[in-house]
Motif scaffolding. Structure first.
Motif, PDB file in Angstrom:
ATOM      1  N   ALA A 197       0.828  -1.203   0.000  1.00 30.33           N
ATOM      2  CA  ALA A 197       0.000   0.000   0.000  1.00 30.33           C
ATOM      3  C   ALA A 197       0.866   1.257   0.000  1.00 30.33           C
ATOM      4  O   ALA A 197       0.519   2.269  -0.623  1.00 30.33           O
ATOM      5  N   GLU A 198       1.992   1.203   0.680  1.00 26.52           N
ATOM      6  CA  GLU A 198       2.879   2.357   0.694  1.00 26.52           C
ATOM      7  C   GLU A 198       3.435   2.644  -0.696  1.00 26.52           C
ATOM      8  O   GLU A 198       3.566   3.802  -1.098  1.00 26.52           O
ATOM      9  N   ARG A 199       3.751   1.595  -1.444  1.00 26.90           N
ATOM     10  CA  ARG A 199       4.200   1.821  -2.818  1.00 26.90           C
ATOM     11  C   ARG A 199       3.083   2.472  -3.648  1.00 26.90           C
ATOM     12  O   ARG A 199       3.336   3.371  -4.445  1.00 26.90           O
ATOM     13  N   LEU A 208      -6.274   5.745  -6.803  1.00 31.23           N
ATOM     14  CA  LEU A 208      -5.799   4.609  -5.999  1.00 31.23           C
ATOM     15  C   LEU A 208      -5.537   4.969  -4.533  1.00 31.23           C
ATOM     16  O   LEU A 208      -5.297   4.074  -3.726  1.00 31.23           O
ATOM     17  N   GLY A 209      -5.566   6.245  -4.211  1.00 32.41           N
ATOM     18  CA  GLY A 209      -5.284   6.628  -2.833  1.00 32.41           C
ATOM     19  C   GLY A 209      -6.229   5.976  -1.842  1.00 32.41           C
ATOM     20  O   GLY A 209      -5.818   5.462  -0.797  1.00 32.41           O
ATOM     21  N   ALA A 214      -7.975   1.491   2.082  1.00 37.98           N
ATOM     22  CA  ALA A 214      -9.049   0.516   2.297  1.00 37.98           C
ATOM     23  C   ALA A 214      -8.517  -0.901   2.384  1.00 37.98           C
ATOM     24  O   ALA A 214      -8.948  -1.689   3.239  1.00 37.98           O
ATOM     25  N   VAL A 215      -7.567  -1.262   1.506  1.00 38.61           N
ATOM     26  CA  VAL A 215      -7.069  -2.638   1.529  1.00 38.61           C
ATOM     27  C   VAL A 215      -6.227  -2.884   2.778  1.00 38.61           C
ATOM     28  O   VAL A 215      -6.233  -3.998   3.341  1.00 38.61           O
ATOM     29  N   THR A 216      -5.525  -1.864   3.257  1.00 38.46           N
ATOM     30  CA  THR A 216      -4.757  -2.021   4.492  1.00 38.46           C
ATOM     31  C   THR A 216      -5.682  -2.274   5.674  1.00 38.46           C
ATOM     32  O   THR A 216      -5.451  -3.189   6.487  1.00 38.46           O
ATOM     33  N   HIS A 348      -4.947  -1.100 -10.156  1.00 38.70           N
ATOM     34  CA  HIS A 348      -6.279  -0.686 -10.596  1.00 38.70           C
ATOM     35  C   HIS A 348      -7.218  -1.888 -10.682  1.00 38.70           C
ATOM     36  O   HIS A 348      -8.397  -1.804 -10.289  1.00 38.70           O
ATOM     37  N   GLU A 349      -6.715  -3.009 -11.174  1.00 39.15           N
ATOM     38  CA  GLU A 349      -7.562  -4.196 -11.276  1.00 39.15           C
ATOM     39  C   GLU A 349      -7.856  -4.776  -9.896  1.00 39.15           C
ATOM     40  O   GLU A 349      -8.965  -5.239  -9.618  1.00 39.15           O
ATOM     41  N   ALA A 350      -6.862  -4.751  -9.015  1.00 38.27           N
ATOM     42  CA  ALA A 350      -7.068  -5.237  -7.646  1.00 38.27           C
ATOM     43  C   ALA A 350      -8.087  -4.370  -6.912  1.00 38.27           C
ATOM     44  O   ALA A 350      -8.875  -4.867  -6.100  1.00 38.27           O
ATOM     45  N   ALA A 351      -8.069  -3.075  -7.187  1.00 42.74           N
ATOM     46  CA  ALA A 351      -9.041  -2.172  -6.554  1.00 42.74           C
ATOM     47  C   ALA A 351     -10.460  -2.535  -6.954  1.00 42.74           C
ATOM     48  O   ALA A 351     -11.391  -2.452  -6.134  1.00 42.74           O
ATOM     49  N   ALA A 352     -10.642  -2.970  -8.207  1.00 43.15           N
ATOM     50  CA  ALA A 352     -11.972  -3.364  -8.672  1.00 43.15           C
ATOM     51  C   ALA A 352     -12.437  -4.655  -8.011  1.00 43.15           C
ATOM     52  O   ALA A 352     -13.637  -4.915  -7.915  1.00 43.15           O
ATOM     53  N   GLU A 353     -11.483  -5.470  -7.532  1.00 43.24           N
ATOM     54  CA  GLU A 353     -11.826  -6.744  -6.910  1.00 43.24           C
ATOM     55  C   GLU A 353     -12.055  -6.638  -5.400  1.00 43.24           C
ATOM     56  O   GLU A 353     -12.681  -7.518  -4.801  1.00 43.24           O
ATOM     57  N   LEU A 354     -11.535  -5.590  -4.786  1.00 47.12           N
ATOM     58  CA  LEU A 354     -11.613  -5.478  -3.323  1.00 47.12           C
ATOM     59  C   LEU A 354     -13.032  -5.569  -2.785  1.00 47.12           C
ATOM     60  O   LEU A 354     -13.236  -6.186  -1.729  1.00 47.12           O
ATOM     61  N   PRO A 355     -14.052  -4.993  -3.432  1.00 50.05           N
ATOM     62  CA  PRO A 355     -15.406  -5.114  -2.880  1.00 50.05           C
ATOM     63  C   PRO A 355     -15.857  -6.557  -2.654  1.00 50.05           C
ATOM     64  O   PRO A 355     -16.674  -6.807  -1.764  1.00 50.05           O
TER      65      PRO A 355
END
Length: 372
Positions: A197-199, A208-209, A214-216, A348-355
C-alpha cells in the motif's frame, strides 16, 4: 496455462507473461518480475527440445502460454503429442526435481496427473542452450477446465486426495517453498499489505489513494480475526494453484491435475480459499450471494467426504477469512515485485476486486454459520 479466464488470472498472467516474438527465433521475454523472464517460444526452441528428448520429426507446435513457464504443445510425426515446459531461470534444478517427485508420488497413489518423461539417458530435466530448464510430459486432451460450480465439485474431490498424498509424501526440501506464488500466509499478510500500500501511495494516483487505505484496513481486520485460528489449522505441502486449466476435465471426470509450480507448505485451508476466490472473480459476476455461500458449503462437504482427514471446526471457521485475505498476495506480493507500469495496472484491477473481499468480511457470520 493460458488463456486465463478469471479477472485474477488475467492479471496474474499478464503481469508475468507479457513479451513478444517474431515467431522465427526464441529468447528471453521482457524482464518484469525481479528480472526473471519467460522464454518466448519459436521454431528454434521447439527443434532444440525435440533433439534433447529424441522426439523425431515435429509436425507442428503451439505456444500454450503460461504464467510461470512457457508451455509448448508439440505434435510429432510418430510419437504423438507432448507438452514441453520451459521454466524461468528462478526455477532451480532441485526445485523442479521436487515438483516432479510430487507428481510421481501422486500418480502412484492414483491421482490423475502427468509424470515427467525421460530422454534416452533417463534424465527428466534438461538444460537448454539459453540456460533455462525444460521438462517433457504427455499431452492430456480435455473437454473442459475447472471453472464452474459443477466442475469445482469434481475438482475438490481430487484436491482432498492431493492433500492426503502430499501430506505424507517424503519430498525434497525444495518442494516446500515456491519463490513466486499467489499466496501470503495469515501471519505475514498485514505487514506485506502495508508495504504494498505504501508503494501505491507513492504514485500519487488520485484513483488509488483510497484503495491503499481501504485494503490495508481490510487485511488488518482479517489478520486480527485469523489470530484465533492460527494454531489450529493443518499445515502441509499443497498444490498452490488448483484452478481452471490446471485441473483438466474429460467426460465428467478429472483427467489431470497439472502445474505444481506454486506448490509449497501452507495451511491447507488456503488451498481451498484460492480457487473459491477465483470463482468469485469470474467475468460477469458481482458481489457474492447466498448461492455462493451454499456452494462453499457443498465444496467443503465434497472435500471432507473424500479426505482422510476432514477439515476441523477451526479450519471451517477460518476458510471464509482465508478467502477474505486473498487481496494480500496481490498487494503485498505482486505490487512490490512488478515494474512500475505493470504494478499500476495491477493495482487498478485489484481495486476493482476489493469489494468482493469486503463483502465476505461484511457477512462473515453467515459464511461461518454455513460451514459449521
Amino acid at each position: 496455462m493460458w488463456p486465463p479466464v478469471s479477472v485474477g488470472q488475467r492479471r496474474r498472467a499478464a503481469a508475468l507473461q507479457r513479451s513478444s516474438s517474431d515467431g522465427r527465433t526464441y529468447g528471453r521475454g521482457v524482464d518484469e518480475v525481479g528480472g526473471d523472464a519467460r522464454v518466448v517460444g519459436g521454431p528454434l526452441l521447439v527443434a532444440e527440445i525435440a533433439k534433447l528428448f529424441d522426439l523425431g520429426r515435429v509436425k507442428g507446435w503451439r505456444d500454450l502460454g503460461g504464467s510461470r513457464s512457457t508451455n509448448l504443445l508439440v505434435a510429432t510425426a510418430t510419437r504423438g503429442s507432448f507438452v514441453a515446459r520451459v521454466h524461468r531461470r528462478s526455477t532451480s534444478w532441485n526445485r523442479l526435481c521436487g515438483e516432479q517427485a510430487a507428481r510421481r508420488v501422486l500418480a502412484v497413489a492414483g491421482v490423475p496427473t502427468v509424470v515427467p518423461l525421460a530422454d534416452r539417458t533417463g534424465a527428466t530435466v534438461q538444460h537448454l542452450g539459453c540456460g533455462h530448464l525444460v521438462e517433457l510430459e504427455r499431452y492430456v486432451p480435455s473437454t473442459a477446465t475447472m471453472n464452474t460450480p459443477e466442475l469445482m465439485r469434481l475438482g475438490f474431490t481430487q484436491l482432498a486426495r492431493v492433500h492426503d498424498v502430499l501430506r505424507s509424501a517424503e519430498l525434497p526440501g525444495d518442494a516446500q517453498q515456491a519463490r513466486w506464488a499467489n499466496h501470503i500466509g495469515a501471519g505475514e499478510a498485514a505487514e506485506a499489505t502495508r508495504r504494498g500500500a505504501e508503494r501505491i501511495r507513492q504514485w500519487a494516483d488520485r484513483d488509488l489513494g483510497w484503495f491503499a487505505d481501504a485494503v490495508t484496513l481490510h487485511i488488518d481486520e482479517v489478520a486480527r480475526a485469523e489470530q484465533e485460528y492460527q494454531g489450529d489449522r493443518l499445515v502441509q505441502i499443497v498444490h498452490g494453484d488448483f484452478w481452471d486449466n490446471n485441473v483438466l476435465i474429460r467426460e465428467d471426470r478429472v483427467a489431470a491435475v497439472l502445474d505444481f509450480g506454486f506448490m509449497a507448505e501452507h495451511a491447507r485451508v488456503d488451498d481451498l480459499a484460492l480457487p473459491f476466490w477465483f470463482h468469485l472473480l469470474e467475468p460477469g459476476r458481482h458481489l457474492p450471494t447466498s448461492d455462493d455461500v451454499d456452494l462453499l458449503r457443498d465444496l467443503v462437504r465434497t472435500y471432507d467426504q473424500a479426505a482422510e482427514v476432514p477439515l476441523s471446526a477451526a479450519e471451517r471457521a477460518s476458510l471464509p477469512l482465508a478467502i477474505g485475505r486473498q487481496p494480500a498476495w496481490s498487494i503485498g506480493g505482486w505490487i512490490l515485485r512488478l515494474g512500475e507500469a505493470d504494478a499500476v495496472r495491477h493495482a487498478h484491477e485489484a481495486a476493482a476486486e476489493l469489494p468482493v473481499a469486503l463483502s465476505v468480511m461484511r457477512h462473515l457470520e453467515a459464511w461461518q454459520h454455513a460451514l459449521r
